[in-house]
Motif scaffolding. Structure first.
Motif, PDB file in Angstrom:
ATOM      1  N   MET A   4       0.830  -1.208   0.000  1.00 24.82           N
ATOM      2  CA  MET A   4       0.000   0.000   0.000  1.00 24.82           C
ATOM      3  C   MET A   4       0.871   1.267   0.000  1.00 24.82           C
ATOM      4  SD  MET A   4      -3.141  -0.964  -0.175  1.00 24.82           S
ATOM      5  CE  MET A   4      -2.591  -2.363  -1.148  1.00 24.82           C
ATOM      6  N   LEU A  20       2.156   1.913  -3.576  1.00 28.32           N
ATOM      7  CA  LEU A  20       1.190   2.503  -4.519  1.00 28.32           C
ATOM      8  C   LEU A  20       0.738   3.900  -4.101  1.00 28.32           C
ATOM      9  CD1 LEU A  20      -1.963   2.320  -3.282  1.00 28.32           C
ATOM     10  CD2 LEU A  20      -1.647  -0.093  -3.820  1.00 28.32           C
ATOM     11  N   LEU A  41      -0.691   5.010  -0.923  1.00 27.73           N
ATOM     12  CA  LEU A  41      -1.933   5.125  -0.151  1.00 27.73           C
ATOM     13  C   LEU A  41      -1.814   6.249   0.871  1.00 27.73           C
ATOM     14  CD1 LEU A  41      -4.701   3.565   0.322  1.00 27.73           C
ATOM     15  CD2 LEU A  41      -3.547   2.568   2.308  1.00 27.73           C
ATOM     16  N   THR A  77      -0.428   1.313  -8.708  1.00 26.60           N
ATOM     17  CA  THR A  77      -1.527   0.590  -8.062  1.00 26.60           C
ATOM     18  C   THR A  77      -1.685  -0.799  -8.663  1.00 26.60           C
ATOM     19  OG1 THR A  77      -2.666   2.690  -7.659  1.00 26.60           O
ATOM     20  CG2 THR A  77      -3.992   0.670  -7.538  1.00 26.60           C
ATOM     21  N   SER A  99       1.394  -3.087  -7.730  1.00 25.24           N
ATOM     22  CA  SER A  99       1.440  -3.344  -6.294  1.00 25.24           C
ATOM     23  C   SER A  99       0.367  -4.345  -5.872  1.00 25.24           C
ATOM     24  CB  SER A  99       1.266  -2.034  -5.524  1.00 25.24           C
ATOM     25  OG  SER A  99       2.328  -1.145  -5.797  1.00 25.24           O
TER      26      SER A  99
END
Length: 488
Positions: free
Chosen positions: A381, A384, A386, A421, A424
């Motif tokens: 996470m 990507l 987050l 995203t 990942s």
């Protein structure tokens, strides 16, 4: 004196670790761990009390070869301090990750590990260009041994490729350093390699551009940026786990540091002239690295290509000539080192259990390894971007700053977040979810692995929730790398 000790202690520890193997093969790892924990404690204590005149906390200068204008000149500002803390933090974790992995020639392994960290420390502290080149080369040889001796199947090819690429870039930088040295002497009558003396060297526009390219190519090879990235996947894939962590977390950051510390301040006009092209190169690297990461079936090779993508953000932000983007670049250097270093540690831990790195041979690992799955989820996470994790702060600051300089390049770089995203989430799907290809009875996180991963998780969340201490530390260093520039 503390700056000299930061370099000297790992060197002495390296020799102590090597010699101690004659008595006990387990002693070198304890020596290496104690040295790096002590260095980390010393750097963290300095950070908590850091005060200085202007942007520089402390300097250390001793004559070395005064006839040639060479001095043993060290200095620390906020940028150097943050890089040192990252170096010793990841260095200590690299020792832990090698605890059971390295069984042969342990003394020589930890000698090389500590020596490469000493070289990296020197790169982050030196303010003499001749000395900088010396430490730049010091990093190279121990890393060659780490890959070539303790690496995997095709290790000699990977080690040689790494050596040739970085050595070629280093030789270009040496020529540029000598060129700047003689240009400065011609203008002022003073021969010196001192960084502060060379900052405002008067030179012809074309000369400055050629010299700047000499430095830049060396740094983007180490970064690495497209199209100079081809050594990286092989080196990462074949290196032992600790070698991959040091490569991704620290050696790549020396390239980014070189751009911020040397390219931008020494060659302001040339940097502005080439900025749109370099930012475009960064955006291409973001998309190209992301595409190739998605195509990989080897876990370590996939993570290696994510580094090419993430380091593209450094080029985009560094040449935006914007304080916001600069702070994002510093954050990206730190958060990428932590998140990608953690992913390489996870790849190593999975390899110990499964004896494969092929994603197609994994799947359905979550029931067997729930603790490992949670840790992997956190860093996937983070990779990507987050919100709530450190990488988001870094990339948001870079994109917000670069938008003011090159909007269309920023749009292209933003598309790279979508690509991130995809690759990942593919890691989680292939490794921990999906259909199990075989029946697993595997041990979950050990105490040693928990000691490795828990601090990494805490730090990446802390940087995502409360990054202000890092930003405040880096901010006073901004004039040292961007004082010449104004927004376009």
């Amino acid at each position: 004196m503390i700056l000299f000790l930061f370099i000297l202690i790992p060197v002495l520890g390296a020799f102590a670790a090597w010699l101690s193997a004659a008595w006990n093969k387990k002693l070198p790892r304890w020596i290496a761990l104690m040295v790096l924990v002590f260095e980390l404690a010393m750097a963290t204590a300095f950070w908590s009390e850091a005060v200085g005149d202007g942007s520089w906390y402390v300097t250390f200068i001793r004559p070395w070869m005064p006839r040639f204008g060479i001095s043993f000149s060290l200095a620390m500002d906020g940028l150097s301090l943050l890089m040192l803390i990252l170096t010793f933090f990841l260095g200590a974790l690299s020792v832990l990750v090698s605890w059971n992995e390295i069984k042969e020639r342990t003394g020589f392994f930890f000698f090389n590990l500590l020596f490469v960290l000493a070289g990296i420390t020197g790169v982050f502290l030196t303010m003499d260009l001749f000395l900088f080149y010396f430490f730049w080369e010091v990093m190279l040889i121990p890393m060659y041994f780490l890959i070539g001796i303790w690496g995997h199947g095709n290790r000699l090819y990977a080690a040689l490729k790494f050596f040739i690429f970085t050595q070629a870039g280093g030789l270009l930088m040496l020529l540029a350093i000598l060129g700047l040295y003689f240009v400065h002497a011609q203008s002022t009558g003073v021969f010196t390699f001192n960084y502060f003396d060379l900052l405002n060297t008067p030179m012809a526009q074309e000369t400055g551009r050629w010299l700047m390219l000499g430095f830049l190519i060396a740094f983007i090879v180490k970064l690495p940026a497209f199209p100079f990235h081809t050594w990286l996947p092989d080196a990462h894939t074949e290196a032992p786990t600790a070698g991959s962590v040091v490569l991704a977390g620290l050696l790549l950051k020396t390239g980014a540091y070189g751009i911020l510390r040397f390219v931008l301040p020494l060659f302001p006009e040339a940097s502005q002239y080439f900025a749109p092209y370099i930012m475009l190169l960064g955006a291409i690297g973001i998309l190209y690295g992301g595409k190739l990461a998605y195509a990989q079936t080897d876990f370590k090779r996939l993570v290696a290509y994510t580094s090419v993508s993430h380091m593209g953000f450094v080029l985009v932000g560094a040449f935006a000539f914007n304080e916001l983007a600069y702070q994002g670049v510093v954050m990206q250097m730190i958060t990428h080192g932590i998140s990608t270093g953690a992913l390489f540690m996870i790849a190593g831990s999975l390899y110990d259990r499964l004896h494969t790195r092929e994603l197609e041979e994994m799947g359905g690992l979550w029931p067997a390894l729930p603790g490992m799955g949670v840790v992997t989820m956190v860093f996937v996470m983070a990779s990507l971007g987050l919100p709530g994790l450190g990488n988001f702060i870094a990339e948001f600051l870079i994109l917000a700053g670069s938008w003011q300089a090159q909007p269309w390049i920023t749009v292209a770089a933003t598309i790279g977040l979508v690509v991130a995203t995809v690759y990942s989430l593919r890691i989680m799907q292939k490794v921990f979810f999906g259909v199990s290809v075989r029946e697993y009875k595997l041990p979950d996180l050990s105490l040693r692995e928990a000691l490795m991963f828990v601090p990494l998780v805490i730090v990446i969340i802390w940087l995502g929730v409360y990054p202000q201490p890092v930003i405040n530390t880096a901010k006073p260093a901004t004039p040292a790398v961007a004082v010449h520039f104004t927004s376009k």
